[in-house]
Design a protein around this motif. Structure first.
Motif, PDB file in Angstrom:
ATOM      1  N   ARG A 123       0.832  -1.199   0.000  1.00  0.00           N
ATOM      2  CA  ARG A 123       0.000   0.000   0.000  1.00  0.00           C
ATOM      3  C   ARG A 123       0.873   1.258   0.000  1.00  0.00           C
ATOM      4  NH1 ARG A 123      -3.057  -3.497   3.557  1.00  0.00           N
ATOM      5  NH2 ARG A 123      -1.687  -2.843   5.255  1.00  0.00           N
ATOM      6  N   PHE A 124       0.420   2.264  -0.711  1.00  0.00           N
ATOM      7  CA  PHE A 124       1.173   3.511  -0.846  1.00  0.00           C
ATOM      8  C   PHE A 124       1.285   4.216   0.499  1.00  0.00           C
ATOM      9  CE2 PHE A 124       1.048   8.170  -1.773  1.00  0.00           C
ATOM     10  CZ  PHE A 124       2.324   8.267  -2.309  1.00  0.00           C
ATOM     11  N   LEU A 125       2.495   4.688   0.812  1.00  0.00           N
ATOM     12  CA  LEU A 125       2.733   5.448   2.033  1.00  0.00           C
ATOM     13  C   LEU A 125       2.629   6.936   1.732  1.00  0.00           C
ATOM     14  CD1 LEU A 125       5.708   3.407   3.531  1.00  0.00           C
ATOM     15  CD2 LEU A 125       3.414   3.593   4.487  1.00  0.00           C
ATOM     16  N   LYS A 126       1.669   7.595   2.379  1.00  0.00           N
ATOM     17  CA  LYS A 126       1.383   9.001   2.061  1.00  0.00           C
ATOM     18  C   LYS A 126       2.539   9.936   2.393  1.00  0.00           C
ATOM     19  CE  LYS A 126      -2.380   8.896   4.491  1.00  0.00           C
ATOM     20  NZ  LYS A 126      -3.645   9.338   5.161  1.00  0.00           N
ATOM     21  N   SER A 513       6.233  -6.616   7.479  1.00  0.00           N
ATOM     22  CA  SER A 513       5.408  -5.716   8.274  1.00  0.00           C
ATOM     23  C   SER A 513       4.086  -5.600   7.556  1.00  0.00           C
ATOM     24  CB  SER A 513       6.062  -4.344   8.416  1.00  0.00           C
ATOM     25  OG  SER A 513       5.218  -3.463   9.107  1.00  0.00           O
ATOM     26  N   HIS A 514       2.982  -5.844   8.279  1.00  0.00           N
ATOM     27  CA  HIS A 514       1.682  -5.936   7.621  1.00  0.00           C
ATOM     28  C   HIS A 514       1.109  -4.577   7.251  1.00  0.00           C
ATOM     29  CE1 HIS A 514      -1.913  -7.772   6.235  1.00  0.00           C
ATOM     30  NE2 HIS A 514      -2.668  -7.380   7.234  1.00  0.00           N
ATOM     31  N   SER A 515       1.486  -3.515   7.986  1.00  0.00           N
ATOM     32  CA  SER A 515       0.945  -2.197   7.687  1.00  0.00           C
ATOM     33  C   SER A 515       1.914  -1.124   8.154  1.00  0.00           C
ATOM     34  CB  SER A 515      -0.411  -1.997   8.366  1.00  0.00           C
ATOM     35  OG  SER A 515      -0.249  -1.717   9.748  1.00  0.00           O
ATOM     36  N   LYS A 516       1.580   0.138   7.822  1.00  0.00           N
ATOM     37  CA  LYS A 516       2.435   1.260   8.199  1.00  0.00           C
ATOM     38  C   LYS A 516       2.488   1.467   9.704  1.00  0.00           C
ATOM     39  CE  LYS A 516      -1.250   4.726   7.679  1.00  0.00           C
ATOM     40  NZ  LYS A 516      -1.292   5.122   9.087  1.00  0.00           N
ATOM     41  N   ASP A 517       1.525   0.904  10.452  1.00  0.00           N
ATOM     42  CA  ASP A 517       1.487   1.095  11.901  1.00  0.00           C
ATOM     43  C   ASP A 517       2.165  -0.028  12.667  1.00  0.00           C
ATOM     44  OD1 ASP A 517      -0.027   3.492  11.691  1.00  0.00           O
ATOM     45  OD2 ASP A 517      -1.815   2.296  11.303  1.00  0.00           O
ATOM     46  N   ASP A 518       2.538  -1.103  11.968  1.00  0.00           N
ATOM     47  CA  ASP A 518       3.236  -2.208  12.623  1.00  0.00           C
ATOM     48  C   ASP A 518       4.727  -1.907  12.692  1.00  0.00           C
ATOM     49  OD1 ASP A 518       0.982  -3.638  12.989  1.00  0.00           O
ATOM     50  OD2 ASP A 518       1.254  -4.963  11.267  1.00  0.00           O
TER      51      ASP A 518
END
Length: 646
Positions: A123-126, A513-518
């Protein structure tokens, strides 16, 4: 020299390992050097990485000097025409550096370049493209308007949401995770401002590059993975303090007059709001949650008692003095059962709440039946009090999960099943790593990199349809037969709600890492220690505490049974105070799960009475940590009991 790649490392050796393998390949076709500045990592990064990367220059700091200062150390000795400041938790495709070089050559007005970044799921990181902070931009973000209108030119200006992610743009701020800068520009602007320990230094340098008359570009022609493997977690007090302190420094440095004053009002309001929320969340997670549970459980019993005595059995009067003793005692047993069921681990598991409630209820009912008649009251109060307590605890955790104070692990996440994308040789190597990590039972099979491969359960570009037949929840991509570029570019097309991990050819770990918050997860042989399991560590502490307390309560007997009983008494106090453990490592325990200093070594001898070589002691400790069982501690304590004071 064309390029100097500067990477600052702090306790992320496995992520850095994967990064370095990708950087090596991306440097092909360029005259390049790779510099790693280690900020006194405690995870053995240098010993782990230096033998595998003799071509990399490692600089070891004696202290954690911060991101900006460490980058400047690398900059001071770099020789490249271009400087790339790169995070250690990134993966770069093979053609990334060549494309960045070509873009800069084609845009002589460009002082620096950032890149399209993706998280571990594609997923794109803003944060790949941002504007400079301003009072209004900051207000829109803090007020949540940025999230409500993510494509608005006005409300989403913080992340420049109106600009297309797959098109090149001139932007204000480049992310510190990937900053490609001309050396001649840095000669004019200087490196990072070392007043920023972490966070904000990329905003400051981007500002100074524009002030010097150059442009910052967001480049979409290549994409990198940014796993977010760093240890500082968003929402923690440390993150809040460092992030908003950095913003405050930036405002004071670059904005003057009324604008700075207004911005500082917003900044300090944000600091206090986030600090209060972070403090509440931290307190709840570390200490407050058991206290809140205690109040809820006592309250549940008391509510049921009022209802029971008022409507079900109004003919019976219960002694208030008895209830004030019984209900806190019942609640205490619930908390003990919950602790050993794992309810207060890092993540919340619904199954652990159910098991701890059932265990505590059965224990209380059994204990209740053994009480003298004069101390008994209705079993219904216990049963329905336990049921109400369970409902209230469940409701509390649902609220805390919604508020992001707790993270919930669902049942399907507890039973991860994995497929490995790679060649037969890569599959064998990866399976061995999973075995060393104690996770080989997860693996369902190999997914081939070409159609109709013998021994493969499917083709890697058909993963979406394959998941309908094979219930996997995790994919491990092996780089080698598949290049980094293909893995990165195809992540967005993988099945939804499936975790991704990656292993570079030749590496000894697997990261993801599953997401930007992990914060990211790394698998290696170090994960295979039974002593790392939270359940085993709780039982070990229970053995330590129980024996020390029992020995103190029966101390007159110990005067006869134990050698040097007064010293034994002192040891009991140390163990009760969590300053020592009864059974621990014979050597230093380097690279093993952390333990307190030991009274008795893992081979059953006093720590100070070891005669084995350092290598032998290391192996003894390794076997102890890898194969740890609580019963093993009890056996060693029984055999060594008389010498515990020696």
């Amino acid at each position: 020299m064309d390029l100097s790649v500067i990477i600052v490392n702090y306790n992320v050796k496995h992520f850095l390992e994967q990064c370095l393998y990708s950087v090596r390949k991306a440097c092909n076709g360029l005259q390049a050097e790779i510099l790693v500045i280690d900020n006194r990592s405690a995870d053995g990064s240098l010993a782990y990485l230096q033998p595998a990367f003799p071509d990399v220059r490692f600089i070891a700091n004696k202290d954690n000097v911060g991101f900006g200062k460490a980058c400047n150390q690398g900059l001071a000795v770099s020789k490249g025409k271009y400087i790339l400041f790169l995070n250690p938790d990134t993966i770069v495709p093979e053609d990334c550096f060549l494309q960045c070089r070509d873009f800069m050559e084609a845009h002589p007005d460009a002082g620096a370049l950032g890149i399209r970044m993706l998280d571990g799921s594609g997923r794109f990181l803003k944060e790949s493209k941002r504007s400079f902070p301003s009072p209004l931009t900051s207000f829109f973000k803090l007020a949540g308007l940025t999230s409500l209108f993510p494509r608005s030119k006005v409300f989403a200006r913080y992340h420049l949401g109106h600009l297309e992610e797959k098109t090149d743009h001139e932007v204000d701020v480049l992310a510190g995770a990937f900053m490609w800068i001309r050396k001649t520009v840095l000669d004019k602007t200087g490196g990072f401002d070392e007043a920023f320990f972490m966070y904000g230094e990329d905003v400051d340098l981007s500002y100074r590059i524009q002030e010097a008359g150059f442009r910052n570009y967001y480049f979409s022609g290549s994409s990198i993975l940014h796993f977010k493997g760093e240890s500082t977690k968003k929402g923690s007090m440390n993150y809040v303090r460092m992030f908003y302190q950095a913003m405050s420094i930036f405002v004071r440095k670059h904005y003057g007059g009324g604008k700075a004053g207004l911005f500082n009002v917003f900044i300090h309001l944000a600091i206090w709001m986030r600090a209060v929320l972070a403090a509440i969340g931290s307190f709840i997670k570390k200490a407050g949650l058991p206290l809140i549970d205690l109040v809820l459980i006592i309250g549940s019993f008391w509510i049921v008692k009022v209802i029971w005595s008022g409507y079900v059995r109004p003919d019976i009067q219960y002694s208030s003095q008895l209830l004030w003793i019984a209900f806190p005692a019942f609640a205490f047993f619930y908390l003990v059962a919950a602790y050993y069921a794992g309810l207060y681990d890092r993540r919340y598991h619904r199954s652990e709440l159910i098991s701890s409630t059932l265990l505590a209820t059965l224990f209380l009912l059994a204990g209740y039946s053994l009480l003298p008649e004069q101390y008994r009251f209705s079993r219904g109060i216990i049963l329905f009090g336990a049921l109400l307590g369970f409902l209230l605890l469940t409701l509390l955790r649902r609220i805390l999960v919604r508020m992001d104070v707790l993270q919930e692990t669902r049942k399907e996440e507890e039973h991860v099943t994995t497929v490995v994308v790679g060649s037969p040789q890569e599959y064998t190597e990866t399976l061995q790593l999973m075995k060393e990590a104690g996770l080989q039972e997860r693996v369902l099979g190999r997914v081939g990199i070409t159609p109709n491969e013998n021994g493969a359960i499917g083709y890697w570009k058909d993963l979406v349809s394959l998941r309908k037949m094979v219930p996997f929840r995790e994919i491990i991509y092996c780089e080698g037969a598949l290049p980094f570029e293909e893995i990165v570019n195809n992540l967005a097309a993988q099945p939804a709600n499936v975790k991704m991990k990656l292993r570079a050819a030749g590496s000894r770990s697997i990261v993801g890492s599953h997401s930007k918050d992990d914060a990211g997860e790394a698998l290696s042989g170090e994960n295979g220690f039974a002593l790392s399991d939270p359940h085993n560590r709780r039982l070990k502490r229970l053995i330590d505490f129980g024996l020390a307390l029992l020995a103190l309560l029966t101390f007159p007997i110990q005067l006869i049974l134990v050698k040097k009983p007064l010293h034994f008494l002192y040891r009991c106090v140390q163990v009760l105070g969590a300053r020592k453990t009864w059974i621990g490592y014979a050597g230093g325990g380097a690279g093993l799960p952390a333990l307190r200093p030991a009274v008795i070594a893992s081979n059953g001898l006093p720590v100070l009475a070891q005669q084995l070589t350092a290598e032998s002691l290391q192996m003894v400790d390794y076997w102890y940590a890898r194969d740890y069982r609580p019963l093993q501690d009890l056996r060693l304590l029984w055999r060594s009991y008389r010498r515990l004071g020696s």
